[in-house]
Design a protein around this motif. Structure first.
Motif, short mmCIF file in Angstrom:
data_model
loop_
_atom_site.label_atom_id
_atom_site.label_comp_id
_atom_site.label_asym_id
_atom_site.label_seq_id
_atom_site.Cartn_x
_atom_site.Cartn_y
_atom_site.Cartn_z
N LEU A 140 0.83 -1.20 0.00
CA LEU A 140 0.00 0.00 0.00
C LEU A 140 0.87 1.25 0.00
N VAL A 141 0.57 2.16 -0.91
CA VAL A 141 1.27 3.44 -0.99
C VAL A 141 0.46 4.48 -0.22
N GLN A 142 1.07 5.08 0.81
CA GLN A 142 0.35 6.04 1.65
C GLN A 142 1.08 7.37 1.81
N LYS A 143 2.39 7.39 1.63
CA LYS A 143 3.14 8.64 1.84
C LYS A 143 4.19 8.81 0.75
N LYS A 144 4.74 10.01 0.70
CA LYS A 144 5.70 10.34 -0.35
C LYS A 144 6.90 9.40 -0.34
N LEU A 145 7.35 9.00 0.85
CA LEU A 145 8.49 8.10 0.94
C LEU A 145 8.21 6.75 0.28
N ASP A 146 6.93 6.33 0.26
CA ASP A 146 6.58 5.06 -0.38
C ASP A 146 6.87 5.09 -1.88
N LEU A 147 6.87 6.28 -2.47
CA LEU A 147 7.13 6.39 -3.91
C LEU A 147 8.55 5.96 -4.26
N ASP A 148 9.45 6.04 -3.26
CA ASP A 148 10.83 5.62 -3.50
C ASP A 148 10.94 4.12 -3.77
N LYS A 149 9.92 3.36 -3.37
CA LYS A 149 9.94 1.91 -3.57
C LYS A 149 9.51 1.53 -4.99
N ILE A 150 9.07 2.53 -5.78
CA ILE A 150 8.50 2.24 -7.11
C ILE A 150 9.51 2.62 -8.19
N PRO A 151 9.81 1.72 -9.13
CA PRO A 151 9.23 0.38 -9.25
C PRO A 151 9.94 -0.62 -8.34
N ASP A 152 9.15 -1.46 -7.68
CA ASP A 152 9.68 -2.55 -6.86
C ASP A 152 9.82 -3.77 -7.77
N PRO A 153 10.95 -4.46 -7.73
CA PRO A 153 11.17 -5.59 -8.65
C PRO A 153 10.23 -6.77 -8.42
N THR A 154 9.62 -6.85 -7.25
CA THR A 154 8.78 -8.02 -6.96
C THR A 154 7.33 -7.67 -6.62
#
Length: 317
Positions: free
Chosen positions: A85-99
């Motif tokens: 689940l993406v909820q905050k701006k920091l979560d955007l750093d995980k995109i794209p996630d390889p898995t």
């Protein structure tokens, strides 16, 4: 070029999960969207809509909306190694996630709020990060495109909702909103807004589509329109192909700038699809089309995902 990651601004698949029709993880179950096909074709972030159907309005909108939100969390909990689940701006750093596939939870229809602003804070705490102010009808916030009185602006409550969304860090979604309300939102919102699943009215005269003036205004305010794949919005005949999706992308890019265009498939919320773009696994064909007609690699990356990512970076806290 390598396949760019894809951000899809709208799909309605959540209802199928909540109604126990599909797990959303097995292509053999049918439907237009599932985790497997989405990941295979390069979707890195999916806006997952909690659409409150007309039969629940007005008296059961809150209950149905909460049921759908709970269903979204259950879906994510069922597949922790495949979605997050993406909820905050920091979560955007995980995109794209390889898995894993990012999920951004949205609600389609301000009816979930009733006439209580505190409900916005509650759904925010439940992980919702985008809200479509209306569906086609009128509610306590504003009027949808199906409302006969075209003069209606945002209500006082609707203005309070938009202002509170800006403070919380939520995407204001104007798809389905009437044109007068659209212009009022641009006056009220300090943050860029989105029309997550709409098309260009200059190419198809449908009430759900946006005029060139609206498209230019979105561009000036650093907003994004996600091109919808519903044939009724793509072509007045109601019969469309992938080329018609490309036509709308091109038109919006020409009128409002390539940085204003994104994707908003409306998968599992539309009865018909364009020939050649019938389900989420067909997305890579669209990328090939855009390269073929002359968009640069950078522009294709913007259209396929980076524009919506930039909008999220501007709005999320």
């Amino acid at each position: 070029m390598k396949n760019p990651y894809i951000v899809d601004g709208h799909c309605d698949s959540l209802i199928s999960f909540v109604n126990n029709d599909r797990t959303l993880n097995n292509p053999a179950e049918g439907g237009q969207w599932d985790i497997h096909r989405a990941r295979q074709t390069g979707v890195a972030l999916q806006f997952l809509a909690a659409f409150i159907e007309t039969k629940y309005k007005p008296t059961r909108s809150l209950q149905r909306g909460l049921q759908l939100i709970e269903g979204a969390h259950r879906f994510i909990a069922n597949h922790p190694d495949e979605v997050f689940l993406v909820q905050k701006k920091l979560d955007l750093d995980k995109i794209p996630d390889p898995t894993r596939l990012g999920i951004l939870l949205s609600v389609e229809g301000g009816e979930i709020l009733g006439e209580d602003l505190f409900m916005l804070d509650i759904i925010f705490k439940l992980g919702v990060r985008a809200l479509g102010l209306t569906w086609n009808q009128r509610n306590a916030l504003a009027a949808g495109v199906g409302e006969p009185d075209i003069r209606l602006k945002l209500s006082v409550f609707g203005q309070e909702v938009v202002q509170r969304m800006n403070k919380l860090g939520m995407i204001v979604d104007v798809s389905h909103l009437n044109e007068t309300g659209f212009w009022h939102v641009l006056e009220v919102s300090k943050d860029p807004i989105a029309a997550t699943h709409s098309c260009a009215k200059a190419l198809c005269e449908h009430p759900r589509n946006l005029t060139d003036q609206q498209l230019r205004a979105l561009g000036r305010h650093k907003g994004v329109v996600g091109v919808n794949f519903y044939p009724q919005f793509l072509k007045e005949s109601g019969v469309a192909t992938r080329d018609d999706v490309v036509r709308h992308i091109c038109h919006i890019a020409e009128v409002a700038g390539v940085e204003t265009v994104g994707l908003g498939s409306d998968f599992d919320g539309i009865e018909e699809t364009p020939d050649g773009l019938e389900q989420v696994g067909d997305y890579h064909y669209l990328q090939e089309d855009l390269i073929r007609i002359g968009f640069s690699n950078q522009e294709v990356e913007q259209i396929m995902g980076r524009n919506l990512m930039r909008l999220l970076s501007d709005v999320l806290k």
